[in-house]
Design a protein around this motif. Structure first.
Motif, PDB file in Angstrom:
ATOM      1  N   LEU A 400      11.897  -8.563   7.083  1.00  0.00           N
ATOM      2  CA  LEU A 400      11.076  -9.572   7.737  1.00  0.00           C
ATOM      3  C   LEU A 400       9.590  -9.250   7.604  1.00  0.00           C
ATOM      4  O   LEU A 400       8.741  -9.977   8.109  1.00  0.00           O
ATOM      5  CB  LEU A 400      11.428  -9.669   9.228  1.00  0.00           C
ATOM      6  CG  LEU A 400      12.825 -10.214   9.545  1.00  0.00           C
ATOM      7  CD1 LEU A 400      13.043 -10.262  11.051  1.00  0.00           C
ATOM      8  CD2 LEU A 400      13.009 -11.601   8.943  1.00  0.00           C
ATOM      9  N   ILE A 401       9.292  -8.148   6.931  1.00  0.00           N
ATOM     10  CA  ILE A 401       7.909  -7.766   6.671  1.00  0.00           C
ATOM     11  C   ILE A 401       7.812  -7.356   5.213  1.00  0.00           C
ATOM     12  O   ILE A 401       8.732  -6.729   4.677  1.00  0.00           O
ATOM     13  CB  ILE A 401       7.476  -6.604   7.603  1.00  0.00           C
ATOM     14  CG1 ILE A 401       5.970  -6.367   7.530  1.00  0.00           C
ATOM     15  CG2 ILE A 401       8.223  -5.319   7.299  1.00  0.00           C
ATOM     16  CD1 ILE A 401       5.449  -5.412   8.592  1.00  0.00           C
ATOM     17  N   SER A 402       6.734  -7.758   4.555  1.00  0.00           N
ATOM     18  CA  SER A 402       6.577  -7.399   3.147  1.00  0.00           C
ATOM     19  C   SER A 402       6.386  -5.892   3.015  1.00  0.00           C
ATOM     20  O   SER A 402       5.947  -5.218   3.949  1.00  0.00           O
ATOM     21  CB  SER A 402       5.382  -8.143   2.544  1.00  0.00           C
ATOM     22  OG  SER A 402       4.220  -7.914   3.297  1.00  0.00           O
ATOM     23  N   GLN A 403       6.723  -5.376   1.852  1.00  0.00           N
ATOM     24  CA  GLN A 403       6.617  -3.935   1.622  1.00  0.00           C
ATOM     25  C   GLN A 403       5.186  -3.451   1.866  1.00  0.00           C
ATOM     26  O   GLN A 403       4.230  -4.012   1.329  1.00  0.00           O
ATOM     27  CB  GLN A 403       7.020  -3.606   0.185  1.00  0.00           C
ATOM     28  CG  GLN A 403       7.091  -2.119  -0.118  1.00  0.00           C
ATOM     29  CD  GLN A 403       8.255  -1.435   0.600  1.00  0.00           C
ATOM     30  OE1 GLN A 403       9.340  -1.979   0.678  1.00  0.00           O
ATOM     31  NE2 GLN A 403       8.008  -0.244   1.124  1.00  0.00           N
ATOM     32  N   ILE A 404       5.033  -2.446   2.699  1.00  0.00           N
ATOM     33  CA  ILE A 404       3.708  -1.928   3.026  1.00  0.00           C
ATOM     34  C   ILE A 404       3.495  -0.627   2.266  1.00  0.00           C
ATOM     35  O   ILE A 404       4.308   0.299   2.371  1.00  0.00           O
ATOM     36  CB  ILE A 404       3.579  -1.682   4.547  1.00  0.00           C
ATOM     37  CG1 ILE A 404       3.751  -2.995   5.303  1.00  0.00           C
ATOM     38  CG2 ILE A 404       2.230  -1.059   4.883  1.00  0.00           C
ATOM     39  CD1 ILE A 404       3.722  -2.836   6.805  1.00  0.00           C
ATOM     40  N   PRO A 405       2.416  -0.539   1.491  1.00  0.00           N
ATOM     41  CA  PRO A 405       2.145   0.701   0.748  1.00  0.00           C
ATOM     42  C   PRO A 405       2.012   1.900   1.693  1.00  0.00           C
ATOM     43  O   PRO A 405       1.603   1.746   2.849  1.00  0.00           O
ATOM     44  CB  PRO A 405       0.811   0.404   0.041  1.00  0.00           C
ATOM     45  CG  PRO A 405       0.738  -1.086  -0.032  1.00  0.00           C
ATOM     46  CD  PRO A 405       1.423  -1.584   1.207  1.00  0.00           C
ATOM     47  N   PRO A 406       2.353   3.099   1.221  1.00  0.00           N
ATOM     48  CA  PRO A 406       2.301   4.305   2.072  1.00  0.00           C
ATOM     49  C   PRO A 406       0.949   4.521   2.758  1.00  0.00           C
ATOM     50  O   PRO A 406       0.899   4.927   3.914  1.00  0.00           O
ATOM     51  CB  PRO A 406       2.609   5.438   1.084  1.00  0.00           C
ATOM     52  CG  PRO A 406       3.414   4.782   0.010  1.00  0.00           C
ATOM     53  CD  PRO A 406       2.896   3.393  -0.122  1.00  0.00           C
ATOM     54  N   LYS A 407      -0.155   4.225   2.062  1.00  0.00           N
ATOM     55  CA  LYS A 407      -1.472   4.436   2.654  1.00  0.00           C
ATOM     56  C   LYS A 407      -1.678   3.528   3.868  1.00  0.00           C
ATOM     57  O   LYS A 407      -2.270   3.934   4.883  1.00  0.00           O
ATOM     58  CB  LYS A 407      -2.559   4.170   1.613  1.00  0.00           C
ATOM     59  CG  LYS A 407      -3.963   4.476   2.127  1.00  0.00           C
ATOM     60  CD  LYS A 407      -5.007   4.267   1.044  1.00  0.00           C
ATOM     61  CE  LYS A 407      -6.410   4.565   1.587  1.00  0.00           C
ATOM     62  NZ  LYS A 407      -7.447   4.374   0.558  1.00  0.00           N
ATOM     63  N   GLU A 408      -1.150   2.294   3.787  1.00  0.00           N
ATOM     64  CA  GLU A 408      -1.313   1.359   4.903  1.00  0.00           C
ATOM     65  C   GLU A 408      -0.345   1.678   6.041  1.00  0.00           C
ATOM     66  O   GLU A 408      -0.660   1.443   7.214  1.00  0.00           O
ATOM     67  CB  GLU A 408      -1.158  -0.071   4.394  1.00  0.00           C
ATOM     68  CG  GLU A 408      -2.350  -0.480   3.526  1.00  0.00           C
ATOM     69  CD  GLU A 408      -2.106  -1.728   2.704  1.00  0.00           C
ATOM     70  OE1 GLU A 408      -1.186  -2.508   3.057  1.00  0.00           O
ATOM     71  OE2 GLU A 408      -2.829  -1.924   1.710  1.00  0.00           O
TER      72      GLU A 408
END
Length: 669
Positions: A400-408
Motif C-alpha cells: 500500500l506504499i511505494s518502495q522507499i529507498p533505504p536512505k529515505e
C-alpha cells in the motif's frame, strides 16, 4: 496629550454580571451509564459519526489558527447584557477598591467571580501596566487599517532600513513585538511567564523564528522534499491529494496564522529538535509542571514521508471499505479476526495471509488496526515491508506504499527518533507536548504517529496531545475513533480542539486536484462540529467520573478566541458536573489577543493558557506579520477589545493610577 484627550472623551461601561448557573450533575443513572460505557464497545462510534455537520448555503472565509469567527452563536450560550447601569459601574469600582486595599492573605490564592459576558475590563487588564494598555490600543488601531496591514511586512522592512537595527528593534519592542511576543530568548521571557502565572494563566511556549523565504524558494524546497528519489509513482489506487502539486507547494498560500516549516536538510531538522527541547526546559523552569510546548512534525522530517504514510492510511481505509462495506477507520467496522478469516477462506492455506492475520491488532471487541502501528514509533521497522495486504482474489501480498529507498527509510527513522527524544524529554521535565495540526494531506500520518506516541508515553498522565481542526467534515468521527482506541488500549487521551488554519488553501487545492472538499460548508457548520465534538468528550469524561474511573484519562483544550464557544464549554461543564479542579478541560488563546477572555478565566480558577511566542526581534517578523493579518480578519473582536482597553485606561486616569503596577496573587490550577 492628544491621545489622553481622545481616551478621556470615549464613553464606555463595565459589565460585572456574573454567571450563577448551578451544577446539574445527574447521578441517578450513574450505574447504568457505567455499564453502558464499558459494555457497548465501539458501536456508538460509527453511529454517532453519521451526519457530522449541518449543511447550509452560506459560505465562509477567514479560518485561523485558534480561529474564532465573527458571527455570534444563536443558541446554547450564557450571554449577559453588554452594558450595565451606572449603579453597577459604581459597585464595580467599589469592589476593585476593596480588593486593592485588602488583598488575599499570603499563601491564600485569590479567586474572582467570572463574568461570562467577558465585558469586565478590570478583570481583563489588571495584569497590565497602563503603558501596556496604551500600546495594545495603538496596535489594535493599526490592525484596523486594511492598507497598513496588507503591506505590513514591506513597511517593517522599510522601517528597518531607514532607522537602522537598534532604533528598529526599539520601535518594535514598543509596538507589535512588545504586544505579541514575550521576549528574545528563554531567559528573557521568564518575567513574563511569572507575571502570567501570578494572574492565574499558564504558558504554551513556541520559539517563533521563521525563515523569510520567497515563494520561488518555498516551492523549490517543497517539491524537492516531497518526491522520492525513486520518482513520484502514481500507482493504481493512488490518491492525488497525497502527492505534491507545484501550484500549492508554497504551503503559506492563503494561510496567515499557522507557522510553516520548509524542509532543507536533516541538519535543520536536528536544530529544530534542539530548539523544541530548549522550549521544554524553559517552560519547565518557570511553570512548575503546568506548562506546554507546541511542536510541528513538518519541522522534524522530510514531508514526502508524511505524504506517503498518509496515503497508506487512507488506502487502508479504502481496502476495508471494499472488503466489508461502510466508511471510516478500520476500528469503526466492528469486524473480528474470525470475520477476516472467513473473508480469506477461499484463498486456502496461504502462508502470507496467515502471517498477515497474526499481525492484525485486535481485542475481544474487534479489530483495531490491520498493521502493527506501534512499529512506526520504535525506530527499527521498515515502512516498505510493514504496509502490505493480501489481494482478495489471488492472496498475493501487495504494497500500500511505494518502495522507499533505504536512505529515505533512514530519514523516516530519524524523524521518529527526534520526536521520541522530544517526548521523552517532556515526560522527564513534566511538561506536555501539543502536536499541531497541519494540512489534510499530512494529517492522517501526523495523527497516527501522535496517537502511537500517546499509547507509548501517556500511560500514567496525558503528556502528548493531538490537535483536531473542527472545520473539517470528518473531525467528529476522527476524535470519536481516537477516544475509543484510547479506551480500549488503556492510555490517556489529550486533544486540542481548534477551528482550523488552512480552510481557503484546502478548498482551492481540492477543487484544483479533483478530490472532495474536506472542509465544512459554512462557519455555522464548523461551530456545530466544534460543539458536537466537545460535547462528546465531556460526555465521556462525565461517564468516567460516575464510574469512579480516572476522569483525567481524557484531557481537552478548548483553543478558541470565540466567546460563544468558551461560554458553551463553561455551560456544558456546569450542566454535567465537571469542575475546573477536575483538571480535564482547559482554555487557550494567543498572547496579545483576547485578554478579556483568558485572564478572567484564569482569575476565576479555570485552567487558562496563553500561546507564548518568543525569539529575536528581526527573526520573528513573519510571525508578527501573521498576527497583524489575523487581527484584521477579526474586526469585531478588535472593536470589543479596543472598547474595553479604552474603558480601563480612562478608569485609571480618572483614579490617578497612571503608574499602576500589576501584582497578582492567583495560582493556576
Amino acid at each position: 496629550m492628544a491621545l489622553l484627550r481622545s481616551l478621556s472623551a470615549q464613553r464606555t461601561a463595565i459589565s460585572l454580571v456574573y454567571g450563577r448557573n448551578s451544577n446539574k450533575s445527574s447521578n441517578s443513572v450513574a450505574v447504568a451509564a457505567c455499564r453502558s460505557f464499558h459494555q457497548r464497545g465501539s458501536r456508538s462510534t460509527s453511529i454517532a459519526g453519521e451526519g457530522a455537520a449541518s449543511e447550509s448555503t452560506r459560505g465562509v472565509s477567514g479560518a485561523r489558527f485558534l480561529h474564532s469567527g465573527e458571527r455570534p452563536l444563536q443558541a446554547s450560550t450564557l450571554v449577559q447584557p453588554e452594558l450595565v447601569s451606572s449603579e453597577s459601574l459604581k459597585r464595580s469600582m467599589k469592589q476593585q477598591s476593596s480588593q486593592e486595599k485588602n488583598p488575599s492573605p499570603a499563601g491564600s490564592p485569590q479567586r474572582d467571580p467570572l463574568d461570562v459576558s467577558f465585558n469586565d475590563p478590570i478583570a481583563a487588564f489588571k495584569s497590565k501596566t497602563t503603558g501596556e494598555l496604551i500600546r495594545a490600543y495603538l496596535v489594535y488601531m493599526i490592525c484596523s487599517s486594511e492598507k497598513l496591514v496588507e503591506h505590513n511586512m514591506t513597511l517593517m522592512k522599510l522601517a528597518r532600513n531607514l532607522l537602522g537595527q537598534k532604533l528598529f528593534v526599539l520601535l518594535m519592542k514598543s509596538s507589535f513585538y512588545g504586544h505579541f511576543v514575550a521576549g528574545e530568548n528563554r531567559h528573557t521571557i521568564v518575567p513574563a511567564l511569572e507575571r502570567l502565572r501570578s494572574f492565574g494563566v499558564k504558558p504554551i511556549l513556541d520559539y517563533s523564528v521563521e525563515e523569510d523565504i520567497t515563494q520561488e524558494e518555498a516551492e523549490k524546497r517543497e517539491v524537492e522534499s516531497s518526491v522520492s528519489s525513486a520518482g513520484d509513482k502514481k500507482e493504481e489506487g493512488s490518491m492525488p491529494q497525497y502527492h505534491v502539486d507545484k501550484s500549492f507547494a508554497d504551503r503559506r498560500y492563503k494561510v496567515s496564522s499557522a507557522r510553516t516549516y520548509f524542509y532543507l536538510n536533516e541538519a535543520t531538522c536536528e536544530r529544530n529538535m534542539e530548539i523544541f527541547i530548549k522550549c521544554l526546559e524553559a517552560v519547565s523552569g518557570a511553570t512548575f509542571g503546568t506548562g506546554i510546548t507546541a511542536i510541528k512534525l513538518t519541522a522534524l522530517g522530510r514531508p514526502q514521508l508524511l505524504l506517503q504514510l498518509s496515503e497508506v492510511i487512507m488506502r487502508t481505509r479504502k481496502y476495508m471499505e471494499d472488503m466489508v462495506g461502510g466508511q471510516g477507520n478500520v476500528l469503526t467496522h466492528h469486524k473480528t479476526i474470525k470475520d477476516l478469516e472467513k473473508y480469506y477462506a477461499t484463498l486456502g492455506d496461504n502462508k502470507d495471509v496467515k502471517e498477515f492475520l497474526n499481525n492484525v491488532t485486535s481485542d475481544k471487541e474487534g479489530i483495531l488496526h490491520l498493521f502493527p502501528w506501534s512499529g512506526i514509533v520504535d525506530e527499527d521497522s521498515q515502512l516498505s515491508d510493514t504496509f502490505r495486504v493480501p489481494d482478495p482474489q489471488t492472496g498475493q501480498m501487495r504494497r500500500l506504499i511505494s518502495q522507499i529507498p533505504p536512505k529515505e527509510e533512514e530519514m523516516f527513522r530519524n524523524m521518529i527518533r527526534r520526536l521520541n527524544t522530544i517526548v521523552k524529554a517532556a515526560a522527564d521535565l513534566d511538561v506536555r507536548i501539543m502536536v499541531d495540526a497541519e494540512q489534510t494531506y499530512f494529517q492522517p500520518a501526523i495523527s497516527r504517529i501522535t496517537l502511537e506516541m500517546m499509547r507509548k508515553y501517556n500511560k500514567d498522565k496525558a503528556i502528548v496531545f493531538n490537535t483536531y481542526q473542527c472545520y473539517l467534515r470528518e473531525t467528529f468521527r476522527e476524535v470519536n475513533t481516537d477516544l475509543e482506541q484510547a479506551k480500549r488500549q488503556n492510555f490517556y487521551f489529550g486533544a486540542k480542539l481548534v477551528r482550523g488554519a488552512y480552510m481557503d488553501q484546502e478548498r482551492d487545492r481540492a477543487k484544483s486536484l479533483g478530490y472532495p472538499d474536506p472542509v465544512n460548508p459554512t462557519f455555522e457548520a464548523t461551530t456545530e462540529m466544534y460543539h458536537k465534538t466537545l460535547s462528546e468528550c465531556l460526555r465521556r469524561i462525565k461517564l468516567m467520573k460516575d464510574c469512579d474511573d480516572d476522569a483525567r484519562k481524557i484531557g481537552i483544550m478548548v483553543a478558541s478566541h470565540n466567546e460563544d464557544t468558551v461560554r458553551f464549554a463553561i455551560q456544558q461543564m456546569k450542566e454535567i458536573g465537571i469542575s475546573p479542579e477536575d483538571k480535564v478541560i482547559c482554555f487557550g488563546q494567543l498572547l496579545g489577543m483576547c485578554d478579556y477572555i483568558t485572564f478572567p478565566l484564569g482569575q476565576a480558577g479555570y485552567s487558562a493558557y496563553k500561546y507564548i511566542p518568543y525569539g529575536p526581534v528581526e527573526e520573528v517578523l513573519p510571525y508578527l506579520s501573521r498576527r497583524a493579518q489575523e487581527n484584521k480578519g477579526v474586526l469585531k473582536k478588535i472593536k470589543k477589545e479596543k472598547r474595553l482597553l479604552l474603558s480601563e485606561i480612562r478608569r485609571r486616569l480618572m483614579r490617578g493610577q497612571l503608574f499602576y503596577k500589576p501584582k497578582g496573587n492567583y495560582v493556576p490550577i
